[in-house]
Motif scaffolding. Structure first.
Motif, PDB file in Angstrom:
ATOM      1  N   GLY A   1     -11.779 -37.586 126.729  1.00 18.81           N
ATOM      2  CA  GLY A   1     -12.375 -36.253 126.656  1.00 18.81           C
ATOM      3  C   GLY A   1     -11.308 -35.173 126.683  1.00 18.81           C
ATOM      4  N   PRO A   2     -11.749 -33.945 126.532  1.00 17.36           N
ATOM      5  CA  PRO A   2     -13.152 -33.563 126.321  1.00 17.36           C
ATOM      6  C   PRO A   2     -13.586 -33.720 124.868  1.00 17.36           C
ATOM      7  CG  PRO A   2     -11.786 -31.602 126.481  1.00 17.36           C
ATOM      8  CD  PRO A   2     -10.874 -32.778 126.738  1.00 17.36           C
ATOM      9  N   PHE A   3     -14.876 -34.072 124.685  1.00 15.02           N
ATOM     10  CA  PHE A   3     -15.454 -34.107 123.352  1.00 15.02           C
ATOM     11  C   PHE A   3     -16.852 -33.492 123.420  1.00 15.02           C
ATOM     12  CE2 PHE A   3     -16.634 -38.248 125.212  1.00 15.02           C
ATOM     13  CZ  PHE A   3     -17.999 -38.316 124.959  1.00 15.02           C
ATOM     14  N   ALA A   4     -17.354 -33.070 122.301  1.00 15.05           N
ATOM     15  CA  ALA A   4     -18.694 -32.481 122.226  1.00 15.05           C
ATOM     16  C   ALA A   4     -19.705 -33.553 121.855  1.00 15.05           C
ATOM     17  CB  ALA A   4     -18.718 -31.351 121.198  1.00 15.05           C
ATOM     18  N   PHE A   5     -20.917 -33.399 122.379  1.00 18.15           N
ATOM     19  CA  PHE A   5     -22.007 -34.321 122.040  1.00 18.15           C
ATOM     20  C   PHE A   5     -23.191 -33.487 121.587  1.00 18.15           C
ATOM     21  CE2 PHE A   5     -25.765 -36.859 122.802  1.00 18.15           C
ATOM     22  CZ  PHE A   5     -25.398 -38.132 122.379  1.00 18.15           C
ATOM     23  N   GLU A   6     -23.629 -33.735 120.356  1.00 20.35           N
ATOM     24  CA  GLU A   6     -24.767 -33.010 119.805  1.00 20.35           C
ATOM     25  C   GLU A   6     -25.845 -34.010 119.422  1.00 20.35           C
ATOM     26  OE1 GLU A   6     -25.509 -29.847 119.486  1.00 20.35           O
ATOM     27  OE2 GLU A   6     -23.628 -29.150 120.374  1.00 20.35           O
ATOM     28  N   GLY A   7     -26.847 -34.139 120.266  1.00 21.28           N
ATOM     29  CA  GLY A   7     -27.953 -35.036 119.989  1.00 21.28           C
ATOM     30  C   GLY A   7     -29.251 -34.273 119.869  1.00 21.28           C
ATOM     31  N   LYS A   8     -30.322 -34.986 119.660  1.00 19.65           N
ATOM     32  CA  LYS A   8     -31.643 -34.368 119.565  1.00 19.65           C
ATOM     33  C   LYS A   8     -32.119 -33.894 120.932  1.00 19.65           C
ATOM     34  CE  LYS A   8     -36.413 -35.413 118.160  1.00 19.65           C
ATOM     35  NZ  LYS A   8     -37.317 -36.446 117.582  1.00 19.65           N
TER      36      LYS A   8
ATOM     37  N   TYR B   1     -18.737 -29.984 126.383  1.00 21.74           N
ATOM     38  CA  TYR B   1     -17.622 -30.715 126.985  1.00 21.74           C
ATOM     39  C   TYR B   1     -18.134 -31.959 127.699  1.00 21.74           C
ATOM     40  CZ  TYR B   1     -15.318 -26.216 126.341  1.00 21.74           C
ATOM     41  OH  TYR B   1     -14.824 -25.051 125.803  1.00 21.74           O
ATOM     42  N   VAL B   2     -17.685 -33.113 127.253  1.00 23.27           N
ATOM     43  CA  VAL B   2     -17.889 -34.367 127.979  1.00 23.27           C
ATOM     44  C   VAL B   2     -16.494 -34.891 128.293  1.00 23.27           C
ATOM     45  CG1 VAL B   2     -18.851 -36.698 127.938  1.00 23.27           C
ATOM     46  CG2 VAL B   2     -20.034 -34.841 126.718  1.00 23.27           C
ATOM     47  N   ASN B   3     -16.168 -34.962 129.571  1.00 21.64           N
ATOM     48  CA  ASN B   3     -14.786 -35.256 129.970  1.00 21.64           C
ATOM     49  C   ASN B   3     -14.834 -35.929 131.346  1.00 21.64           C
ATOM     50  OD1 ASN B   3     -11.977 -35.266 129.870  1.00 21.64           O
ATOM     51  ND2 ASN B   3     -11.813 -33.240 130.836  1.00 21.64           N
ATOM     52  N   LEU B   4     -15.101 -37.230 131.366  1.00 20.84           N
ATOM     53  CA  LEU B   4     -15.488 -37.925 132.594  1.00 20.84           C
ATOM     54  C   LEU B   4     -14.323 -38.085 133.577  1.00 20.84           C
ATOM     55  CD1 LEU B   4     -18.282 -39.082 133.388  1.00 20.84           C
ATOM     56  CD2 LEU B   4     -17.321 -41.350 132.971  1.00 20.84           C
ATOM     57  N   TRP B   5     -14.504 -37.590 134.760  1.00 19.12           N
ATOM     58  CA  TRP B   5     -13.650 -37.842 135.913  1.00 19.12           C
ATOM     59  C   TRP B   5     -14.560 -38.311 137.051  1.00 19.12           C
ATOM     60  CZ3 TRP B   5      -8.282 -36.757 136.601  1.00 19.12           C
ATOM     61  CH2 TRP B   5      -7.654 -36.203 135.478  1.00 19.12           C
ATOM     62  N   PRO B   6     -14.379 -39.546 137.564  1.00 17.84           N
ATOM     63  CA  PRO B   6     -13.375 -40.549 137.203  1.00 17.84           C
ATOM     64  C   PRO B   6     -13.823 -41.383 136.005  1.00 17.84           C
ATOM     65  CG  PRO B   6     -14.733 -41.411 138.951  1.00 17.84           C
ATOM     66  CD  PRO B   6     -15.233 -40.017 138.680  1.00 17.84           C
ATOM     67  N   ARG B   7     -12.866 -42.009 135.354  1.00 15.12           N
ATOM     68  CA  ARG B   7     -13.178 -43.022 134.347  1.00 15.12           C
ATOM     69  C   ARG B   7     -13.556 -44.305 135.066  1.00 15.12           C
ATOM     70  NH1 ARG B   7      -7.876 -43.774 131.870  1.00 15.12           N
ATOM     71  NH2 ARG B   7      -8.933 -45.374 130.648  1.00 15.12           N
ATOM     72  N   PRO B   8     -14.292 -45.226 134.398  1.00 15.51           N
ATOM     73  CA  PRO B   8     -14.655 -46.502 135.038  1.00 15.51           C
ATOM     74  C   PRO B   8     -13.417 -47.335 135.360  1.00 15.51           C
ATOM     75  CG  PRO B   8     -15.958 -46.148 133.051  1.00 15.51           C
ATOM     76  CD  PRO B   8     -14.882 -45.115 133.041  1.00 15.51           C
TER      77      PRO B   8
END
Length: 388
Positions: free
Chosen positions: A165-172, A178-185
């Motif tokens: 991340g960060p990345f954008a998510f455009e869904g229905k 911003y999607v930018n996960l902290w913490p990662r798995p």
């Protein structure tokens, strides 16, 4: 073959006469029936039982999500998983699972699951479900949007776990700049994903797709239907050009083990019948609201669930293979027969059910872990060796 201890955490102090006034322990049962003093003790007792599973040698312990019901006191299963993360040392911890279509922000589940995965250093299993029909009443959610919201939430969570991340998510249904996960798995590329189901053909087809190959878990179902759904998964895998393994198939079933068959039936009878006739009871329109299933899946699930309609006895569910009950020898033989006939790599035992008290639950766990699991482990390992 792997062995898991499943817990529903029911409110076993439910007034036994509640059903003279109310038609279900779900959604509409007034919470005046809940005593927080008794509930607090139950939570700690149930966590003790799951922690004891770690000591007894289970491969994993499992919790799940239900809302507004005496059937199970885990509206937020991540709380239970977090409590278990620091108190267990060897078992995997499975949340089976979060009801994705109910979520307003799936990224919170990606975060929650990644935290547990880190705390346990990779002892975490992620379960995703659509949630049974009653959850849509509790959540005021539209069941007709269930499939779309499930798939979109799943895609967002997996991307959050695996993409930088960060990345954008455009869904229905979900949009994020911003999607930018902290913490990662902790696990790479992400925790294993299991898909519990009542037997939806769409769910089986989706889980078996080669892009996923997720473990499919069949819940409380007659054994004849279990065999059908396990074979359906294998057939779908074959259509996609690969052979499904037993690691992709799991079965969740209540069990009770005592010194003799007679003792097992006598001790389990009032508690399994309370589970069947009190805790599971709900109107069909609550279980299967309009739009929740396709016609094809509706017919299949209704056929499976018709086996638990009306008043049930311990003999009814034993005869259908929906409850495994008896001496260690009887339980070993029955489970071994089902394993050979059906083939599944994960066996989830519900060793507390309904109103089963702490002393009988503890005895059940000890006999199952000490006198059933070792035999089945050896038998399964021998079968694998012989096939090589």
């Amino acid at each position: 073959m792997k062995f898991y201890l499943m817990h529903l955490m029911p409110y076993l102090h439910l007034d036994p006469d509640y059903d003279q006034i109310h038609d279900s322990a779900w959604v509409t049962l007034p919470n005046s029936y809940y005593d927080p003093k008794k509930g607090a003790k139950l939570y700690n007792r149930y966590l003790d039982e799951l922690e004891y599973g770690d000591q007894l040698g289970f491969d994993g312990v499992c919790v799940n999500e239900h809302h507004q019901t005496a059937y199970g006191l885990m509206p937020q299963p991540g709380v239970m998983a977090g409590a278990l993360a620091r108190r267990t040392k060897k078992v995997k911890i499975a949340i089976l699972g979060r009801a994705l279509p109910l979520l307003n922000n799936p990224v919170t589940v990606a975060e929650e699951f990644a935290m547990v995965d880190n705390i346990t250093e990779g002892r975490f299993i992620a379960g995703f479900v659509r949630g049974i029909g009653s959850e849509y009443h509790s959540w005021s959610a539209n069941p007709a949007l269930s499939h779309d919201r499930f798939h979109e939430a799943h895609d967002l969570i997996v991307r959050a776990w695996t993409e930088t991340g960060p990345f954008a998510f455009e869904g229905k249904h979900y949009q994020f700049e911003y999607v930018n996960l902290w913490p990662r798995p902790y696990q790479e590329p992400h925790p294993p994903i299991w898909i519990p189901s009542q037997g939806s053909s769409e769910t089986i087809e989706w889980a078996s797709h080669p892009d996923r190959r997720y473990t499919y878990l069949q819940t409380f179902t007659p054994v004849a239907m279990l065999a059908k759904y396990m074979q359906m998964y294998r057939d779908k895998a074959a259509e996609h050009g690969y052979e499904a393994t037993e690691e992709q198939l799991g079965w969740s079933v209540p069990m009770y083990v005592a010194e003799t068959d007679e003792a097992a039936r006598r001790e389990a009878k009032p508690h399994i019948e309370a589970f069947l006739n009190k805790f599971l009871r709900m109107p069909k329109e609550m279980l299967l609201p309009p739009g929740y299933l396709s016609l094809k899946s509706m017919m299949g699930v209704m056929k499976a669930k018709s086996a638990i309609g009306g008043k049930q006895t311990i003999d009814d569910v034993i005869d259908k293979g929906m409850f495994i009950c008896g001496s260690p020898e009887t339980v070993r033989q029955q489970l071994e027969e089902y394993r050979k006939q059906i083939g599944f790599g994960h066996l989830l035992s519900l060793l507390q059910f309904g109103t089963l008290p702490a002393d009988l639950t503890r005895k059940n766990m000890e006999l199952y872990a000490g006198e059933v699991m070792p035999y089945l482990r050896q038998s399964a390992a021998a079968a694998v060796e012989a096939a090589q």
